[in-house]
Structures are given as C-alpha cells and as structure tokens.
Write a protein that holds these residues in place. Structure first.
Motif: not given
Ligand code: GLC
Length: 748
Positions: A312-315, A444-446, A462-464, A544-546
């Motif tokens: 899964i990709i953090l965009l 946040i959109v999943v 803010k998040g995808v 992206l990563s945390y």
C-alpha cells in the motif's frame, strides 16, 4: 525421461498424439490410460488459486486472496513476491493443481485497460523481475506457472480479434521485455499465447512470437498453451509453435491435425515435438506432485496482510496528519470500509478464506481510546450518492477530529472483458470527498482501485493511501498503516497522470476497426511523461514513508568501460527519521547526446532495504550490457551506443538524488551503408569519408554555380546535400565514375 517420452510417443497412434494437443475440458489435459499418461490440472490465477467447485467456471474453492498484481508490484519486493508464489504453490498442491495460470505481465499501456489490476507495471524491468520472483516461488512448490498473455495484450476491448500493430523496437524494449527476463531467469513451465493478433497474425499462431522469439532466441524448455478460446487455425498454430489448445473442445481440432498430417500439409515431426513437450510437462507435474498436501490457512492469511502492508502506498501526508492517534472522534465514511474492494473481476476472481474488514480493524486498534463514527457515503454497487447520504457523511465529519474516507472503483468499473471509459472515480465518491472536506480539514482518503484514477480533490485532503486491490488482508493492513502500527513503504509501479488525455496512448486506444496502433512506440508511462517533462499527478516510483531517508555517496567501480563489462554502482542510504522503515531505491540510466530517439531515463535496477532509525547502509547494483542498450533494428540486436551515460539514483522517477557519469566503448559497429543519397555531412563524420568530403568541397569550390567563394553558408548548404549533387554543383568536375569509386571504398 527424454528417451522414455520419445519411446512413449513412438507407441502412439496419430489420433492419440493429436488428442494430447488439446485439453480434456476447461482445466485438464487429456490422459491416455493405455500408455499410462495421466491428466493434469491447471487453473487461475495471478494472486490466488481459483479452482471452480463445479469443474467449470462457477464458484471456486476457498483460497487465500493475495493482493492483486498492481498492488503487489507496488511493494517492489522480489522476496515478497516469491513468498506469495510459494504460498499459492502450496495451495495448488493441496488442491491437486499442477499449473497456475499466472503471472500476468502485460504492460500498462493505458490506465483504462480493464485488467490493469492483474498486471504489474508500465515498466518492463520492474514487471519482469517481479514476475520472475513470483514464478520461482510457485515453481519451488513443484507447481508450474503460465506467464501471460504473450504478447501485446494491453486492452480488453475486442481482445479476441484486435490486431496490435507494434514496431519491432517497441516490441523488444517494452512489450516482450516484460516477459523476457522472467522467462529466461525463472523458466515458467508454460507460456500463454494471447487472444489478440500481433502485426497481423494471431498470437496463438504467430511463428515470430512462438518459435523465433520463444524457442530460437529465448530457448524456452516449457510448452506454449493458448488462452482459452484463442486458437483460430489449429494446424497453423501447431506449426507456429502452439503446443496445447485450451480449453478442450471435444477433439474437434484434433481431427484437423490428423487430417493435416495424413494429407501431408503438416509434418508429423512437428506434432511429435509438441507431444514430447507436453508429456515432459505432464510427467514433471506428476513427479513433483505432493500427495495429501495441506497448507496453513492462517499463516497464508497473515502473509496476505503482510504483503498488503508492504505494498500500500502513502501518496500524501500533509501536516503529518498520519499516522493517526488513537484518540478523539474518528469518522469513517464509505461503504468500502465495510465491504472493501480487494480483487478484480474475471478469471482471477476467487473465494477468499477470510476477509479483514477495515472498519472493524480500525475499531479493534482504537478500542475505547477513541470513538469511531460511520456513514455509508455512497451506494456500494454503483458508487452514486444522494443528498441524504452526503448529509449523513457531513454530519459524521462535523463531529470528528479526523475523517477517513474509503473510496475507489466499484467492481463494475473495471474487470477482465472490458476497459474503463474514463479515469474518474464514481461521481458519488468524488462528491462525498468534496463535501466532507468542506466541513473537516483533516481528511484522509483510502483508495481501492485497480488502476490509475484522477483525483480532483487532491488539494482538499491531507492524506491519501493507494491500496489498489489489496487482497483479503486489506482491512488489517490499512488499519495498521493508518495508526502507525506499520510504516508504509510501497511505491507506484505506474504513473498517475493528471488526466486521461495526458496518457501517451490516448489517441490510439483502443484503436479502430479491430486494429490498434501503438503509435507512442517506446514512450510508455514515465518514458513519455519524463521525455515531455509533463506534470503528472503522481510519478512512477513515488511513495512516502513515516520516516525519512537520505541518499549519499554514489560510486561507480569504473568510469570507463566496454559494453560487455558489468558495472557496479554503490550508494549509501540512511534512515534520518526516528522510526524504522523500508526504502525502495531506484536506479535509472540516461544516454547523453544519443544519436537515436530514446527515453529521458529508464529504470535499470532497484532494491528495497530495511533501515532502523539512524541506520545507514551501502547498497550496490550490478549493471550489464542491457542496462545501456537499445534495440537496434538495423542489426536486429541490442546495441550500446558509444559515449557518456548518466547513472541516476533516486526515490522516484521524478526525484533523482545522486548522479554519476560513465563512458562506454561499444564492441559493435553499426555498419553504415553509403549511397548516392548520403548527405555530405555523413561523409565528413566518417573516418574514411572525411577525405572524400574535403575533395568534393575543393572541386565544388572551383566551379560551383553557387559562387566560388568558399563561404560558410554554402558549405553548410552543401553539407546537407546528397552526394549525387556534387556532380551538378561542380559542373562535372565530380562525375558518376568518381562517385561509384568513392561509394565502393566507403562500403567496403
Ligand atoms: C481467460 C484469461 C486468462 C485465463 C484463462 C482461463 O480468458 O484471458 O488470463 O487464465 O482465460 O481462465
């Protein structure tokens, strides 16, 4: 074994031999009891076993539904794909299946292809390397595979008759390349010939594909089988190299083979060879059969969750809104939170052994430390919404500190058998995201979709997360990533363009009158967007990563090399954040000042590494000739241009952090051929031609109709003129005999 098989074939009647060249039914080969030849079973699919209970195409027995290829590819993790392959291989053994019909490695030429969820990438190297790992995994369990669909099956629209027109260089560098490394390295037991035509001939009877490429060049030792119902002319197919026609058709075409041999139209040797190859696979399957095999359902489910988490990709993660804290009020909106999209429609569709539900997994994590509110948001099946559903969603959002909206493509939007018409999410999904983001700033959109989509609301959230179709473990995987129980490490294996018409195939997809021209040539995906320096929504290789990673210290083992040398490249990568994570490092190659049209850069190596907080490691890549070569049609081979190449290392195709330059000498010389129409500049550029060029300039200057002064303009004009013009420009001082003599010298 080889001799035994030849002996067996020698005992067969013509009818028996012909009978083995087609299936018994949808999923089995034929047996010949008299000779102790058993039947073996094959069935789908690329991300899990689909074995129909009724032996046909009905509901399948429960099996682990791993993330689909589009999702798994985003892990960029060879070892992981091999683990998935091995797990599916175990399930095949437990169900008595000898060949798994996968992986699917067709290139994502257009985001609209209905089966993109089932394929890995727009890039042939990434696709082929991951496919090789998957194949090795499955076959490590004594189960064969069927790499598919060979070749240039890049759309569903009229796929059984459409004629893909692809030039040789594009075929070699893009569409065949996606199969090549996997076939050479992992040796799949079978290759599945595609439905479509390639350059005028059905793939299932295309001698260039099935004999020249597969057998003569790539030296496969497996069999070629047809896609189901892909055979047009069975005799022609056999001659072209198609061993096994699937599915069975009651022996109708077997009779044609018998007649063709009897009439002398088909050599019996061709038939014998095909039968020998089929028996080799049958007996290999029998030998590797594990009777009473079982597998650990729970372990495979956990693996499915792990693979989803790694893919899964953090965009997007603006203001570090992610990972979420387990506190306050958390709004969850969207039916996909309760009924997630986790696989695609068509032959790969299977019955999962279980399925994690995102909403339940979110609640399991937060327990009573946070309150979770929910609203459907839209209709599950058609994706549309109503003012009431929007109202309920906004109400939840107004009460929440943060909102997670599950959106994507409903099953009906994409599948085997048809292509998408556009790249949009359902209007209902888009509307809910737009409306909710008006009343809550922490959205946040999943996403759950099989292929690239447009995101008109990208600046309002803010998040995808992009889950693609992440298999039965998607619920736990996404919940854990949302709350930081895992660190996202997937990266896109395809470009997300801003809009469909930006895609290079747009003007020629899906073609017309059953003919589709690949006019974009090698400029597929990022090869196109980067060459045109186009804005994209999210680039190939992006994720992206945390935590954060720093790349330093690129080194090449040598700066000067020959094209047959290998080149080792070293890079240091450091985790500069405060939590462990995995990073996918990409290496691209760019030819400087190329004499041929080439992409701006091409992926030629990649690796994925785990680094603890503050940890630094040096990794290395080994590049061989193919990393620098393009396919030169003149010599029908891969050719490395002499000169400078840039080694580009980065986080994505658009974020190159390190660069090195190497100089390569080519061992091959492209044979130039000169003729009357060769322009004088080409003579000047050639070691042998320069003297002739100067001679011509001298003679022309003497009596040129262009004026005798030897000025720059005239020289420039002449340099772009063909050799034949030297006669008229010199008013005969240069004559035909001189030109013939010069050409003889130049072409020696
Ligand atoms: C389908 C697909 C192929 C599949 C086969 C058997 O039409 O194109 O991928 O393996 O038939 O189901």
């Amino acid at each position: 074994m080889e001799q035994q098989i030849k002996n067996l074939v020698s005992q067969m009647t013509l009818e028996e031999k012909a009978s083995l060249c087609s299936g018994f039914d949808a999923w089995h080969t034929k047996a010949i009891e008299r000779l102790g030849i058993p039947s073996i079973m094959m069935t789908d699919g690329p991300h899990g076993l689909r074995k129909a209970k009724d032996g046909g195409f009905g509901e399948s027995v429960p099996a682990t539904c791993f993330p689909t290829a589009a999702c798994m590819a985003s892990s960029w993790d060879r070892a992981l794909l091999e683990k998935v392959g091995a797990a599916i291989g175990e399930e095949c053994q437990a169900e008595g299946v000898s060949i798994l019909l996968g992986p699917g490695v067709n290139i994502k030429r257009s985001p609209l292809c209905g089966r993109n969820f089932e394929y890995y990438s727009e890039d042939p190297l990434l696709s082929s390397e991951l496919a090789a790992s998957f194949i090795k995994g499955v076959q490590s369990q004594g189960v064969g595979t069927s790499i598919k669909h060979f070749a240039a099956n890049n759309q569903e629209y009229r796929r059984l008759v459409v004629d893909a027109r692809v030039d040789e260089r594009t075929l070699r560098e893009i569409y065949l390349a996606s199969f090549e490394k996997a076939i050479k390295e992992a040796k799949p037991w079978t290759i599945m010939a595609a439905y479509n035509k390639l350059n005028g001939e059905y793939c299932s009877q295309n001698k260039y594909l099935l004999t020249k490429i597969l057998r003569e060049e790539w030296e496969i030792d497996g069999i070629v089988l047809s896609d189901w119902g892909a055979v047009d002319d069975r005799v022609k197919a056999l001659e072209a190299g198609l061993d096994l026609e699937m599915p069975g058709n009651g022996g109708l075409n077997d009779k044609k083979i018998v007649e063709a041999v009897r009439s002398g139209q088909l050599s019996e040797k061709v038939l014998d060879k095909a039968v020998e190859r089929i028996l080799t696979i049958v007996f290999r399957a029998v030998e590797k059969r594990k009777e009473n095999a079982v597998y650990d359902k729970e372990a495979h489910h956990i693996l499915a969750e792990e693979v989803a988490k790694e893919s899964i990709i953090l965009l997007k993660n603006e203001d570090q809104v992610l990972p979420l804290r387990e506190e306050g009020i958390i709004g969850v909106i969207g039916c996909f939170a309760k009924e997630p999209r986790y696989q695609g429609g068509g032959s790969s569709h299977l019955t999962p052994t279980s399925i994690d539900i995102p909403l339940e997994e979110i609640k399991r994590i937060v327990q009573d430390r946070a309150e979770v509110l929910y609203a459907d948001g839209y209709d599950l099946i058609i994706g549309e919404t109503t003012s009431q559903l929007v109202g309920e969603a906004k109400e939840v959002a107004q009460k929440s500190d943060v909102v997670i909206i599950f959106a994507g493509l409903p099953e009906s939007y994409e599948s085997e058998g048809y292509d998408r018409q556009h790249m949009r999410l359902p209007d209902g999904h888009n509307l809910v995201i737009e409306e909710v983001s008006k009343v809550n700033k922490n959205v946040i959109v999943v996403l759950m979709n099989g292929s690239a989509i447009e995101m008109p609301w990208i600046d309002k959230v803010k998040g995808v997360f992009e889950c693609y179709l992440a298999g039965q473990g998607v619920g736990k995987a996404i919940a854990e990533l949302l709350f930081g129980k895992g660190n996202p490490c997937g990266k896109l294996a395809e470009t997300f363009p801003k809009k469909l018409s930006d895609n290079p195939s747009y003007l020629n997809f899906p073609g017309e009158k059953d003919r589709v021209e690949y006019r974009e040539g090698i400029f597929v995906g990022y090869r196109y967007y980067d060459k045109k320096d186009m804005e994209v929504l999210f680039p190939f290789g992006y994720g992206l990563s945390y935590t954060t990673f720093d790349y330093t210290g690129i080194k090449v083992e040598k700066k000067e090399l020959n094209d047959n040398d290998t080149l080792k490249v070293f890079v240091k990568v450091k985790n500069t954040g405060n939590r462990a994570g995995k990073e996918i490092i990409q290496l691209y190659v760019r030819k400087k000042n190329s004499l041929v049209i080439r992409p701006e850069k091409e992926l030629k190596a990649f690796d994925k590494i785990y680094l603890g907080p503050g940890e630094e490691r040096e990794i290395s890549f080994v590049l061989n000739k193919r990393a620098f070569a393009y396919y030169e049609c003149e010599i029908k081979d891969w050719y490395v241009e002499e000169g400078e190449y840039e080694i580009l290392v980065g986080k994505s195709s658009r974020e190159i952090l390190l660069k090195e330059t190497v100089n390569i000498k080519s061992s091959q010389k492209l044979r130039k051929s000169f003729d009357r129409n060769t322009i004088l500049q080409d003579l000047k550029d050639d070691p042998k031609g320069e003297e002739i060029y100067n001679k011509i300039m001298e003679l022309v200057a003497k009596k040129s109709v262009l004026g005798c002064e030897n000025n720059e303009l005239i020289r420039m004009f002449l340099s772009q003129s063909p050799l034949r013009n030297a006669i008229s420009f010199s008013q005969g001082l240069v004559n035909e005999d001189m030109i013939d003599e010069w050409l003889k010298q130049l072409n020696e």
